[in-house]
Design a protein around this motif. Structure first.
Motif, PDB file in Angstrom:
ATOM      1  N   VAL A   1       3.240   9.225  -9.595  1.00  0.00           N
ATOM      2  CA  VAL A   1       2.671   9.698 -10.933  1.00  0.00           C
ATOM      3  C   VAL A   1       2.090  11.024 -10.888  1.00  0.00           C
ATOM      4  O   VAL A   1       2.283  11.581 -11.838  1.00  0.00           O
ATOM      5  N   ALA A   2       1.477  11.477  -9.708  1.00  0.00           N
ATOM      6  CA  ALA A   2       1.155  12.855  -9.525  1.00  0.00           C
ATOM      7  C   ALA A   2       2.269  13.601  -9.621  1.00  0.00           C
ATOM      8  O   ALA A   2       1.900  14.855 -10.379  1.00  0.00           O
ATOM      9  N   CYS A   3       3.532  13.366  -9.276  1.00  0.00           N
ATOM     10  CA  CYS A   3       4.584  14.210  -9.217  1.00  0.00           C
ATOM     11  C   CYS A   3       5.149  14.446 -10.583  1.00  0.00           C
ATOM     12  O   CYS A   3       5.310  15.413 -11.184  1.00  0.00           O
ATOM     13  N   ARG A   4       4.942  13.022 -11.237  1.00  0.00           N
ATOM     14  CA  ARG A   4       5.291  13.142 -12.831  1.00  0.00           C
ATOM     15  C   ARG A   4       4.310  13.937 -13.653  1.00  0.00           C
ATOM     16  O   ARG A   4       4.625  14.685 -14.468  1.00  0.00           O
ATOM     17  N   ASN A   5       3.120  13.656 -13.508  1.00  0.00           N
ATOM     18  CA  ASN A   5       1.928  14.386 -13.943  1.00  0.00           C
ATOM     19  C   ASN A   5       2.321  15.932 -13.680  1.00  0.00           C
ATOM     20  O   ASN A   5       2.265  16.827 -14.978  1.00  0.00           O
TER      21      ASN A   5
ATOM     22  N   GLU B   1       0.823  -1.074  -0.072  1.00  0.00           N
ATOM     23  CA  GLU B   1      -0.105  -0.015  -0.024  1.00  0.00           C
ATOM     24  C   GLU B   1       1.024   1.278  -0.050  1.00  0.00           C
ATOM     25  O   GLU B   1       0.581   2.263  -0.684  1.00  0.00           O
TER      26      GLU B   1
ATOM     27  N   ILE C   1       1.998   1.696  -3.355  1.00  0.00           N
ATOM     28  CA  ILE C   1       1.121   2.079  -4.224  1.00  0.00           C
ATOM     29  C   ILE C   1       0.693   3.555  -4.023  1.00  0.00           C
ATOM     30  O   ILE C   1       0.890   4.249  -4.800  1.00  0.00           O
ATOM     31  N   GLN C   2       0.878   3.809  -2.534  1.00  0.00           N
ATOM     32  CA  GLN C   2       0.808   5.319  -2.561  1.00  0.00           C
ATOM     33  C   GLN C   2       1.983   6.271  -2.988  1.00  0.00           C
ATOM     34  O   GLN C   2       1.797   7.406  -3.655  1.00  0.00           O
ATOM     35  N   ASP C   3       3.159   5.526  -2.874  1.00  0.00           N
ATOM     36  CA  ASP C   3       4.260   6.334  -3.429  1.00  0.00           C
ATOM     37  C   ASP C   3       4.347   6.121  -4.820  1.00  0.00           C
ATOM     38  O   ASP C   3       4.695   7.235  -5.514  1.00  0.00           O
ATOM     39  N   GLN C   4       3.679   5.308  -5.621  1.00  0.00           N
ATOM     40  CA  GLN C   4       3.601   5.216  -6.957  1.00  0.00           C
ATOM     41  C   GLN C   4       2.602   6.288  -7.333  1.00  0.00           C
ATOM     42  O   GLN C   4       2.940   6.977  -8.406  1.00  0.00           O
ATOM     43  N   GLU C   5       1.453   6.478  -6.612  1.00  0.00           N
ATOM     44  CA  GLU C   5       0.396   7.432  -7.085  1.00  0.00           C
ATOM     45  C   GLU C   5       0.928   8.927  -6.793  1.00  0.00           C
ATOM     46  O   GLU C   5       0.786   9.581  -7.632  1.00  0.00           O
ATOM     47  N   GLU C   6       1.779   8.778  -5.752  1.00  0.00           N
ATOM     48  CA  GLU C   6       2.373  10.198  -5.541  1.00  0.00           C
ATOM     49  C   GLU C   6       3.477  10.622  -6.691  1.00  0.00           C
ATOM     50  O   GLU C   6       3.525  11.587  -7.113  1.00  0.00           O
TER      51      GLU C   6
END
Length: 394
Positions: free
Chosen positions: A66-70, A56, A59-64
């Motif tokens: 992804v958001a940072c990448r975006n 988890e 996943i959260q780090d990945q989402e962060e």
């Protein structure tokens, strides 16, 4: 080969578990897990939960990420758009700068042209100023001359008006006559016009002799406009206020007096009388003598065995700069042609004059008559009309 036994601890209990690895001769091994117990199951569950949390967290780090990448992509897109806008603005600024440079160059060129035009205008103004100074100097000289003209007594006999002429010119035209012609001047223009209209005339001369003459108009070239440029002569002086005496003696006395340096004079080239004004024009060889005598103006000269005060004024040289002429027909003078030489000059002239005086022949009173026989050379002089009349004189 005897299996080897390894011991390791697992979190969180940190209890020792015994795992038996069976090793073959070729160094392969297999994991042999002993049968599970409740304590082992709990530790596995705890391990699973721990991995779930890690998952988890990943996943959260990945989402962060992804958001940072975006965010980074969005920021990169913004930077790209800003870069495009900046490049466009740089191009526009460069184009505007080039246009401004061209405009400034045109303005500089225009300014240089205006400066060149102004310099030319300044040069023209300076030249005009120099001409004006020269003209003012010339006018001053003329004013000095007009204020120092020879003194003459004048009497006002006319009327002032807008049409008053400042200068009078006396006509003096020399007209060469052909042989067998005559000039006739009538007192009245009507008689001249009648004779001219009839053109051919039969004239009785002597007894039973007739001659035919032809009347033609006389055209003279007269000045309509005359412009004269005058300047003060540096070698001449005009001497006035002279007593009435013998001209030759007067000229000798003046030449002797003004040739002496003690009187401010110098070597005299010519001395002549102007009889119409009773003044003397005296010419020096050098140019620097006349000015000093003019500045002194009044000079005492020994004339008629006593000292007589004469006046020295500038002498003007005139040059015609503009002459406009016109052809004018004489209103009262006609030319008679075709006159044969059949008798002596005076008799024939009298016969012709008598013929044209008679009103029956269309003539009138004859004022002047001049006949030139064939084979002779005669010139008629046409002068100005007498005062208050319109008549020509020959």
């Amino acid at each position: 080969m005897k299996p080897k036994q390894y011991y390791f601890f697992t979190k969180p209990q940190h209890r020792r578990q015994q795992i038996t690895f069976a090793m073959s001769s070729d160094e392969d091994f297999s994991l042999v897990i002993p049968p599970t117990t409740e304590e082992t199951l709990e530790s596995i569950k705890a391990l699973i939960n721990n991995y779930k949390k890690k998952y988890e967290q990943l996943i959260q780090d990945q989402e962060e990420l992804v958001a940072c990448r975006n965010d980074q992509l969005e920021m990169a897109e913004q930077f790209r758009q800003r870069s495009v806008k900046l490049n466009q603005k740089i191009k526009e600024d460069q184009h505007s700068y080039e246009e401004q440079m061209e405009s400034d160059k045109a303005k500089i060129k225009l300014g240089q042209q205006e400066e060149s035009d102004l310099m030319e205008q300044i040069l023209r103004v300076e030249e005009a100023l120099e001409e004006e100074k020269a003209r003012n100097h010339h006018l001053k000289q003329q004013n000095d001359v007009f204020s120092a003209v020879p003194e003459r007594k004048v009497a006002f006999t006319g009327l002032t008006g807008k049409d008053m002429q400042e200068f009078d010119m006396e006509t003096n035209i020399v007209y060469p006559m052909e042989g067998g012609t005559a000039f006739i001047t009538f007192e009245e223009e009507v008689a001249a016009s009648k004779i001219l209209k009839m053109q051919k005339h039969e004239v009785m001369v002597g007894r039973g002799c007739r001659i035919t003459v032809e009347a033609r108009p006389v055209h003279l070239m007269l000045p309509r406009l005359v412009e004269i440029n005058s300047e003060v002569s540096s070698q001449h002086i005009l001497i006035s206020s002279l007593p009435k005496m013998e001209i030759e003696l007067l000229l000798n006395k003046l030449e002797i007096h003004f040739s002496k340096t003690k009187h401010g004079g110098g070597e005299v080239e010519k001395c002549e009388m102007l009889p119409d004004s009773w003044t003397v024009a005296l010419t020096f060889l050098k140019n620097d003598i006349a000015k000093g005598l003019i500045e002194t103006e009044h000079h005492d000269v020994n004339l008629q065995e006593k000292m007589h005060r004469v006046r020295v004024t500038p002498f003007l040289n005139g040059k015609i700069t503009n002459l406009v002429t016109k052809m004018t027909a004489c209103p009262r003078t006609l030319l008679l042609t075709g006159i044969p030489t059949i008798m002596d000059r005076e008799t024939l002239q009298d016969e012709l004059e008598i013929h044209f005086q008679r009103s029956c022949h269309g003539g009138g009173e004859v004022e002047a008559f001049l006949y030139n026989p064939l084979g002779q050379h005669t010139s008629a002089v046409f002068g100005g009309p007498p005062k208050n009349t319109d008549k020509e004189t020959e």
